[in-house]
Design a protein around this motif. Structure first.
Motif, PDB file in Angstrom:
ATOM      1  N   UNK A   1       0.720  -1.109   0.082  1.00  0.00           N
ATOM      2  CA  UNK A   1       0.042   0.069  -0.111  1.00  0.00           C
ATOM      3  C   UNK A   1       0.875   1.176  -0.071  1.00  0.00           C
ATOM      4  N   UNK A   2       0.292   2.393  -0.437  1.00  0.00           N
ATOM      5  CA  UNK A   2       0.961   3.521  -0.108  1.00  0.00           C
ATOM      6  C   UNK A   2       0.959   4.213   0.964  1.00  0.00           C
ATOM      7  N   UNK A   3       0.343   3.713   2.035  1.00  0.00           N
ATOM      8  CA  UNK A   3       0.300   4.285   3.399  1.00  0.00           C
ATOM      9  C   UNK A   3       0.140   3.144   4.534  1.00  0.00           C
ATOM     10  N   UNK A   4       0.278   3.313   5.698  1.00  0.00           N
ATOM     11  CA  UNK A   4       0.121   2.697   6.653  1.00  0.00           C
ATOM     12  C   UNK A   4      -1.219   2.517   7.005  1.00  0.00           C
ATOM     13  N   UNK A   5      -1.882   1.413   6.840  1.00  0.00           N
ATOM     14  CA  UNK A   5      -3.463   1.488   6.965  1.00  0.00           C
ATOM     15  C   UNK A   5      -3.697   1.369   8.746  1.00  0.00           C
ATOM     16  N   UNK A   6      -2.741   1.431   9.376  1.00  0.00           N
ATOM     17  CA  UNK A   6      -3.148   1.509  11.097  1.00  0.00           C
ATOM     18  C   UNK A   6      -2.897   3.067  11.484  1.00  0.00           C
ATOM     19  N   UNK A   7      -1.843   3.505  10.986  1.00  0.00           N
ATOM     20  CA  UNK A   7      -1.615   5.207  11.336  1.00  0.00           C
ATOM     21  C   UNK A   7      -2.565   5.949  10.667  1.00  0.00           C
ATOM     22  N   UNK A   8      -2.855   5.423   9.249  1.00  0.00           N
ATOM     23  CA  UNK A   8      -3.781   6.375   8.531  1.00  0.00           C
ATOM     24  C   UNK A   8      -5.110   6.547   9.115  1.00  0.00           C
TER      25      UNK A   8
END
Length: 527
Positions: free
Chosen positions: A489-496
């Protein structure tokens, strides 16, 4: 042996950040850790410097052939009013031979300006001679015109089938609205009348699109012909035909009427291909909240005299479930209303007393639950297969169905998790969009509806990874020795944040240690 190292900015699971690289060998995951420690001479590297590796995303409850039909066919979810709906149907009919049936999916009466289902009268004027059947987006209600009813032999004398009903006017004449098993009366009759066929390439194209969303596995609900979407024919056969070319993994739950039919389909699916497995039986206890056919302890707030429909025959369900378990299969039973959930839990408790393993038993949706049902879930160890995307599409009308007092009992994810109930995430696509990241986001913020029942960010990730994998009888994701199924993914799904998660992009999807080739023009519905 062929070793490969996939390096990103981080490797994230529900348990935390485990490093920045995964080492693969012959399609299996060897180790997760630091790239600096895992690098070795001769090991080929794939780098995603701005990406985050997460376990492959799973959808525990998906209708793959219905989804392929939705991608290729006519969908009505965003029709503005009945006039717009008819215009779309006329455009679709122009491509069909004269008199061939016209079917369409995802009709949503709550989104139409008229706030009602069409009737045969609305469809007869534009289509006096062509059979027309429109499936409500929940899949539990449909509308037929007079030509379709006639093709099925439905008349004022036709009795309501067990587990279903035909809406009637004051004179007793069917209005065209079919609920639950009554849909089968017309859908089955239209199946052989020359409508457009779904091609194997159409199925594969739809599955490639799912890989583009980060899905590596789905729990595929498939009918044998004769289920609610019977006009699509034998869906298990359609999947078996393309099994050798599937880009993702499908564990199939079969809608079957008899143990013999279930056994036939199980044998077909077991021998079909490495990415298609027989997982077990799918059955129904009730209908939908949107269609007022969920089976409830108390009447709907907006229809005080109605408590829905029970489709489950406990004796039949016990026999079919026992047959599935004897085949080393699972049992997944649809239950949305609180009373339907109680009925299924009673069947499952009998099976558990007879020696069934709790992990082999799933209740699909578990949408409305009282404290009593939640406590029974927790005691039994039965999995609740839930669909967070339902919440996003029901915010406008669910409060009027249930009323303010019962609304907190709808989709109680946090309460279930806190009680120790195993959860698995899915979409029920094409009832809802197939985007797992959207489902993950709404599992957290619940689109503003009863926000206290939202899951923590790491738990929302687990819902569509580790927990869903367990409900599909797959190994723990990203564990040494497991298949190398993961997503970048292009970002962390937990910190997003949930909204950031809805905007996330899938950079790559890997299945069995190989990146899936997703065409740039792949179709995903809805976009």
């Amino acid at each position: 042996m062929t070793d490969r190292l996939v390096v990103a900015s981080a490797v994230r699971t529900a348990a935390g950040v485990l490093g920045d690289a995964v080492l693969l060998r012959d399609g299996m995951l060897v180790e997760v850790g630091s790239a600096a420690e895992l690098r070795a001479p001769g090991v080929r590297e794939e780098a995603y410097p701005d990406g985050v590796v997460v376990p492959g995303l799973r959808d525990a409850h998906f209708h793959p052939v219905n989804y392929a039909a939705a991608v290729a066919g006519v969908t009505l979810k965003d029709a503005a009013d009945l006039g717009d709906l008819v215009d779309r149907l006329r455009a679709a009919a122009a491509a069909l031979p004269p008199g061939a049936p016209l079917t369409a999916m995802r009709l949503d009466d709550e989104s139409l300006a008229e706030r009602r289902l069409p009737t045969r009268a609305d469809l007869d004027a534009p289509f006096p001679d062509r059979p027309v059947l429109l499936h409500r987006y929940c899949g539990h209600v449909a509308v037929a015109n007079t030509a379709a009813l006639a093709a099925a032999g439905v008349s004022p004398a036709t009795a309501d089938p067990d587990g279903g009903s035909l809406d009637r006017d004051d004179t007793g004449r069917p209005t065209g609205v079919l609920r639950e098993t009554a849909v089968n009366l017309v859908a089955g009759a239209l199946a052989g009348l020359g409508g457009p066929a779904l091609t194997p390439e159409g199925v594969l194209r739809a599955m490639r699109g799912l890989a583009g969303l980060g899905l590596t596995s789905i729990g595929g609900i498939v009918g044998c012909g004769g289920d609610g979407w019977a006009d699509l024919g034998d869906q298990a056969a359609a999947l078996a035909e393309v099994a050798g070319d599937l880009p993702i993994k499908v564990g199939a739950f079969v809608i079957a009427a008899t143990p013999a039919e279930l056994e036939r389909q199980a044998e077909r699916l077991r021998d079909a291909g490495p990415r298609l497995r027989f997982l077990g039986l799918k059955a129904f206890a009730d209908g939908s909240l949107g269609g007022h056919t969920a089976y409830m302890w108390e009447p709907f707030a907006d229809r005080p005299g109605e408590t829905g429909l029970l489709r489950l025959d406990p004796e039949w369900a016990h026999g079919m479930a026992s047959a599935a378990l004897d085949m080393d299969g699972m049992v997944a039973i649809h239950a949305i209303g609180d009373r339907a959930n109680a009925e299924v839990l009673e069947v499952f408790e009998d099976l558990l007393d007879a020696g069934a393993e709790p992990a082999a038993l799933r209740i699909e949706h578990a949408s409305v639950l009282r404290e009593a049902e939640i406590a029974r879930f927790a005691r039994s160890g039965v999995t609740a297969s839930v669909q967070p995307a339902f919440i996003a599409s029901e915010t406008e009308w669910l409060p009027k169905r249930l009323g303010s007092r019962r609304l907190p009992s709808a989709y109680p994810f946090r309460t279930l998790h806190s009680a120790g109930v195993p959860l698995a995430g899915g979409s029920d696509c094409p009832v809802e969009p197939p985007h797992p990241l959207w489902g993950m986001a709404v599992a957290r913020d619940r689109a503003g509806m009863v926000p206290d029942e939202g899951l923590a960010a790491a738990d929302a990730l687990a819902l569509f990874t580790d927990w869903a994998a367990a409900a599909l009888r797959e190994p723990a994701p990203l564990a040494p020795g497991s298949p190398a199924d993961f997503v970048v993914l292009d970002r962390d799904p937990v910190t997003a944040s949930p909204d950031e998660l809805r905007r996330a992009t899938v950079l790559a999807t890997w299945v069995d240690g190989q990146e899936v080739d997703v065409p740039d023009d792949h179709e995903v519905w809805p976009g």
